[in-house]
Every structure is written in C-alpha cells, then in structure tokens.
Design an enzyme around this catalytic site. Structure first.
Site, PDB file in Angstrom:
ATOM      1  N   GLY A  29      -3.887   9.835   6.900  1.00  8.94           N
ATOM      2  CA  GLY A  29      -5.115   9.744   5.998  1.00  8.94           C
ATOM      3  C   GLY A  29      -5.806   8.427   5.951  1.00  8.94           C
TER       4      GLY A  29
ATOM      5  CB  ALA B 280      -0.251   3.353   4.267  1.00  6.38           C
TER       6      ALA B 280
ATOM      7  CB  ILE C 114      -0.963  -0.074   1.236  1.00  9.49           C
ATOM      8  CG1 ILE C 114      -1.921   1.328   1.245  1.00  9.49           C
ATOM      9  CG2 ILE C 114      -0.215  -0.270   2.352  1.00  9.49           C
ATOM     10  CD1 ILE C 114      -3.177   1.349   1.962  1.00  9.49           C
TER      11      ILE C 114
ATOM     12  CE1 TYR D 186      -6.244  14.736  -6.081  1.00 11.08           C
ATOM     13  CE2 TYR D 186      -8.430  15.618  -6.440  1.00 11.08           C
ATOM     14  CZ  TYR D 186      -7.417  14.662  -6.033  1.00 11.08           C
ATOM     15  OH  TYR D 186      -7.891  13.713  -5.237  1.00 11.08           O
TER      16      TYR D 186
HETATM   17  N1  LIG Z   1      -9.170  13.391   1.457  1.00 13.70           N
HETATM   18  C1  LIG Z   1     -10.133  13.417   0.562  1.00 13.70           C
HETATM   19  O1  LIG Z   1     -11.208  14.118   0.822  1.00 13.70           O
HETATM   20  C2  LIG Z   1      -9.938  12.862  -0.639  1.00 13.70           C
HETATM   21  C3  LIG Z   1     -11.198  12.852  -1.691  1.00 13.70           C
HETATM   22  C4  LIG Z   1     -11.079  12.079  -2.717  1.00 13.70           C
HETATM   23  C5  LIG Z   1      -9.861  11.344  -3.134  1.00 13.70           C
HETATM   24  N2  LIG Z   1      -8.847  11.268  -2.105  1.00 13.70           N
HETATM   25  C6  LIG Z   1      -7.638  10.703  -2.579  1.00 13.70           C
HETATM   26  O2  LIG Z   1      -7.288   9.812  -1.465  1.00 13.70           O
HETATM   27  C7  LIG Z   1      -5.669   9.424  -1.560  1.00 13.70           C
HETATM   28  C8  LIG Z   1      -5.069   9.680  -0.194  1.00 13.70           C
HETATM   29  O3  LIG Z   1      -5.510  11.100   0.321  1.00 13.70           O
HETATM   30  P1  LIG Z   1      -5.560  11.246   1.768  1.00 13.70           P
HETATM   31  O4  LIG Z   1      -7.001  12.208   1.949  1.00 13.70           O
HETATM   32  O5  LIG Z   1      -5.351   9.991   2.901  1.00 13.70           O
HETATM   33  O6  LIG Z   1      -4.356  12.569   1.915  1.00 13.70           O
HETATM   34  P2  LIG Z   1      -3.270  12.542   2.891  1.00 13.70           P
HETATM   35  O7  LIG Z   1      -3.463  12.367   4.545  1.00 13.70           O
HETATM   36  O8  LIG Z   1      -2.740  13.787   2.526  1.00 13.70           O
HETATM   37  O9  LIG Z   1      -2.330  11.263   2.761  1.00 13.70           O
HETATM   38  C9  LIG Z   1      -1.811  11.485   1.482  1.00 13.70           C
HETATM   39  C10 LIG Z   1      -0.668  10.261   1.564  1.00 13.70           C
HETATM   40  O10 LIG Z   1       0.343  10.244   0.378  1.00 13.70           O
HETATM   41  C11 LIG Z   1       1.621  10.145   0.662  1.00 13.70           C
HETATM   42  N3  LIG Z   1       2.305  10.895  -0.347  1.00 13.70           N
HETATM   43  C12 LIG Z   1       2.031  12.272  -0.700  1.00 13.70           C
HETATM   44  N4  LIG Z   1       3.127  12.482  -1.828  1.00 13.70           N
HETATM   45  C13 LIG Z   1       3.971  11.537  -2.049  1.00 13.70           C
HETATM   46  C14 LIG Z   1       5.058  11.066  -2.491  1.00 13.70           C
HETATM   47  N5  LIG Z   1       5.596  12.030  -3.386  1.00 13.70           N
HETATM   48  N6  LIG Z   1       5.665   9.731  -2.352  1.00 13.70           N
HETATM   49  C15 LIG Z   1       5.099   8.998  -1.542  1.00 13.70           C
HETATM   50  N7  LIG Z   1       4.018   9.302  -0.771  1.00 13.70           N
HETATM   51  C16 LIG Z   1       3.533  10.339  -0.958  1.00 13.70           C
HETATM   52  C17 LIG Z   1       1.816  10.805   1.965  1.00 13.70           C
HETATM   53  O11 LIG Z   1       3.023  10.772   2.638  1.00 13.70           O
HETATM   54  P3  LIG Z   1       3.711  11.835   3.605  1.00 13.70           P
HETATM   55  O12 LIG Z   1       3.211  11.300   5.146  1.00 13.70           O
HETATM   56  O13 LIG Z   1       5.177  11.372   3.573  1.00 13.70           O
HETATM   57  O14 LIG Z   1       2.878  13.233   3.429  1.00 13.70           O
HETATM   58  C18 LIG Z   1       0.446  10.189   2.745  1.00 13.70           C
HETATM   59  O15 LIG Z   1       0.950   8.988   3.074  1.00 13.70           O
HETATM   60  C19 LIG Z   1      -5.276  10.484  -2.481  1.00 13.70           C
HETATM   61  O16 LIG Z   1      -4.881   9.515  -3.614  1.00 13.70           O
HETATM   62  C20 LIG Z   1      -6.091  11.327  -2.681  1.00 13.70           C
HETATM   63  O17 LIG Z   1      -6.167  11.980  -4.060  1.00 13.70           O
HETATM   64  C21 LIG Z   1      -8.524  12.048  -1.057  1.00 13.70           C
END
Ligand SMILES: NC(=O)c1ccc[n+]([C@@H]2O[C@H](COP(=O)([O-])OP(=O)(O)OC[C@H]3O[C@@H](n4cnc5c(N)ncnc54)[C@H](OP(=O)(O)O)[C@@H]3O)[C@@H](O)[C@H]2O)c1
Length: 281
Positions: free
Chosen positions: A16, A13, A10, A166
């Site tokens: 979020g 992880a 995964i 995005y």
């Molecule tokens: N939150 C929402 O409302 C929402 C809605 C629709 C879709 N999504 C999708 O859900 C997914 C997860 O989002 P989330 O809400 O859980 O966001 P989040 O809390 O910001 O978590 C993002 C995760 O991605 C990792 N990440 C970011 N950039 C990276 C990189 N360059 N290399 C490796 N890992 C990286 C982060 O690692 P770090 O800990 O190092 O930052 C973190 O583990 C995304 O694909 C997003 O597009 C989210």
C-alpha cells in the site's frame, strides 16, 4: 528533497501507501528501517528498497504491532541499534468487520491503529530526540470526522461495529498527534498526521464479511498508492514543513480536522489511558 544521512523507521511498508512512501524516501537517500509482521512480505519489501536505493543499509525488523509485548520489544531492539532516528512514520493499520479483543484484552482497532503508534513513538523517543530536528508522521484518516471518543469505553465494550471502532481509532491518531506535539514542542521533534485520500490498496479487503466485498468494489474508485503516499513523503522530507507541528494534512496542505480532534482535554485523557493500558506508567 534530499535525505542522505537520514534514518527513517516506517510501519506498514510491506504494501500500500507505506511501501510507496518507503521506496520514495529511499530514492531520496534515506536509510529505511521497516517494521513488518510477516517474514516473506518484509523480505520482499526490503528487496525492493535495495533495488531502488542500493548500498544504504536498509533493514527489516519483525513485530506484530497488534500486541503490546511485540511493540515494546521491537522498539527496544531498534533504539538499541539506532542511536539516531530522524523520521518515524506510524502507518500500519487495518479495519476489521467485527469486535474482537487481542491477547492484551484490547479492542483490535484501538490496539493496532492507535496504541502501537503511541508505544512505538515513546519507545523510540531517545533516538528521535538525539537526531533532532526529527519528525514523527502518523497516518490518520478523514474517517475520524464521524467518530466520537468515549474515554470511559475505549475498548468499545458498549457495542460497536468495525467501522465505528476504526473511525474512533483514527480520531485517536489525531488526538495523539496533538498531545505529542504539545509535549515535545521544545524537543526539536515535529509531529504531524495526514489523510492519504481514498486509496486503491489492499486496505479493508481482508476485513472479513461484507466489508471485504465493499472495499474490493470501492477501491475501483480509489486514487493510486503513489498519490496516496504523497503527503507522507511531503511531511517526512519537505523543508516547507520543517517547523510545523501538531498539524493535520491532506494533499500536502494543512487542513482543519473535525472539532472532536481539537479537544485538548480528550487528547490528554487518551494519553493517560494509553500510558496505563500500555503498562508504561
Ligand atoms: N487505503 C485508504 O483508502 C486509506 C484511507 C485513509 C487512511 N488509510 C490509512 O493508511 C494506512 C495504510 O493503509 P494502506 O491503504 O496502505 O493499507 P494496506 O495496503 O492494507 O497496508 C497495510 C499495512 O499495514 C501492515 N499491517 C497490518 N496489520 C499489521 C500488524 N498487526 N502488524 C504489523 N503490520 C501490520 C500490513 O502488513 P501485511 O503486509 O503483513 O499485511 C501492511 O504493510 C492505514 O493506517 C490506514 O488506516 C488508508
């Protein structure tokens, strides 16, 4: 839902919805292999998994998924160490407020939100095939509904802001899911994607500029990461979807994506362009 003996890779992880999904899958017995970019955050997530589900041999690998070389390297490391992978969850993603290119010359949303999913999945192909029946799950978004994909301008050089780029990258998640499901239909590997809902995570809060402020305020109205992770866990573990492939899910239900996400020609063009850009032709 029991996952003893199953190995799950995964991304995203360390925080979020990915972190919650990893913990829940570990609690069902899965051995979790995290891919993280930051050592302290990766180690902290691994520690949480070891506390929640001890003695299963969870591991963390490191790669910044924004960069092609790093994705290829981590995929090679994992596939050499893991001959069988039952579940792959491509989930790491971000939104940035303005256009900037990576060291590979790719627009950042395209590189991280789409090309990393594509390259990691193909890099783990042999281990996924060897573990069949296995599952690939791509975290997409309802944001794809507003997107238009210009195959001649995948790097948004003709003008774009962060939100549009995005949205396009999330449309790429659906098109990639569709094309991969078609290509792997006889391999015993299902491929599905999902919208997690609007979730109160750190997502968007580090985008920079006005976007960070908007996301911080908007997350007050978001659902919990536990609710947001439900559809990922469902697609990874439920027997109900064992034979479903190429689907787009929300709240653990198969739903209809935007028409642009059902365009087979666009899905195939995106595939061929991704192969070229990733240098795996
Ligand atoms: N939150 C929402 O409302 C929402 C809605 C629709 C879709 N999504 C999708 O859900 C997914 C997860 O989002 P989330 O809400 O859980 O966001 P989040 O809390 O910001 O978590 C993002 C995760 O991605 C990792 N990440 C970011 N950039 C990276 C990189 N360059 N290399 C490796 N890992 C990286 C982060 O690692 P770090 O800990 O190092 O930052 C973190 O583990 C995304 O694909 C997003 O597009 C989210």
């Amino acid at each position: 839902m029991k996952l003893e003996g199953k190995t799950c890779v995964i991304t995203g992880a360390t925080a979020g919805i990915g972190l919650v999904a990893a913990e829940q899958l570990a609690a069902m017995g899965a051995r979790i292999l995290l891919i993280a970019r930051n050592q302290a955050r990766g180690d902290a997530a691994l520690q949480r998994l070891r506390e929640r589900a001890p003695g299963i041999g969870h591991r963390v690998y490191y790669a910044d998924l924004m960069h092609i070389t790093a994705v290829k390297r981590v995929a090679a490391e994992i596939s050499a160490a893991e001959p069988r992978i039952h579940i792959l969850i491509n989930n790491a993603g971000a939104i940035f407020s303005y256009r900037r290119l990576t060291e590979d010359g790719l627009e950042r949303h395209f590189a991280l939100n789409h090309l990393a999913y594509f390259l990691l999945t193909l890099g783990l192909r042999e281990s996924l095939f060897a573990a069949a029946p296995s599952r690939v799950i791509n975290t997409a978004s309802a944001a794809h509904q507003a997107a238009k994909l210009d195959i001649g301008d995948l790097q948004s050089a003709r003008g774009s802001n962060g939100v549009l780029a995005y949205q396009r990258s999330k449309l790429c998640n659906l098109l990639f899911t569709r094309e991969l499901a078609r290509q792997w239909a006889d391999a015993g590997v299902t491929v599905n994607c999902l919208h997690p809902g609007f979730v109160a995570t750190d997502f968007g809060t580090k985008s920079g500029g006005l976007l960070s402020i908007i996301f911080r305020a908007a997350h007050t109205f978001g659902i919990s990461p536990e609710k947001g992770a439900q559809t990922i866990v469902y697609l990874a573990a439920s027997p109900e979807v064992a034979d479903v492939t190429g689907g787009y899910f929300f709240r653990c239900r198969l739903i209809q994506p935007a028409p642009a996400a059902e365009d087979d020609s666009a899905a195939q063009h995106l595939w061929f362009e991704s192969v070229k850009l990733a240098g795996i032709a």
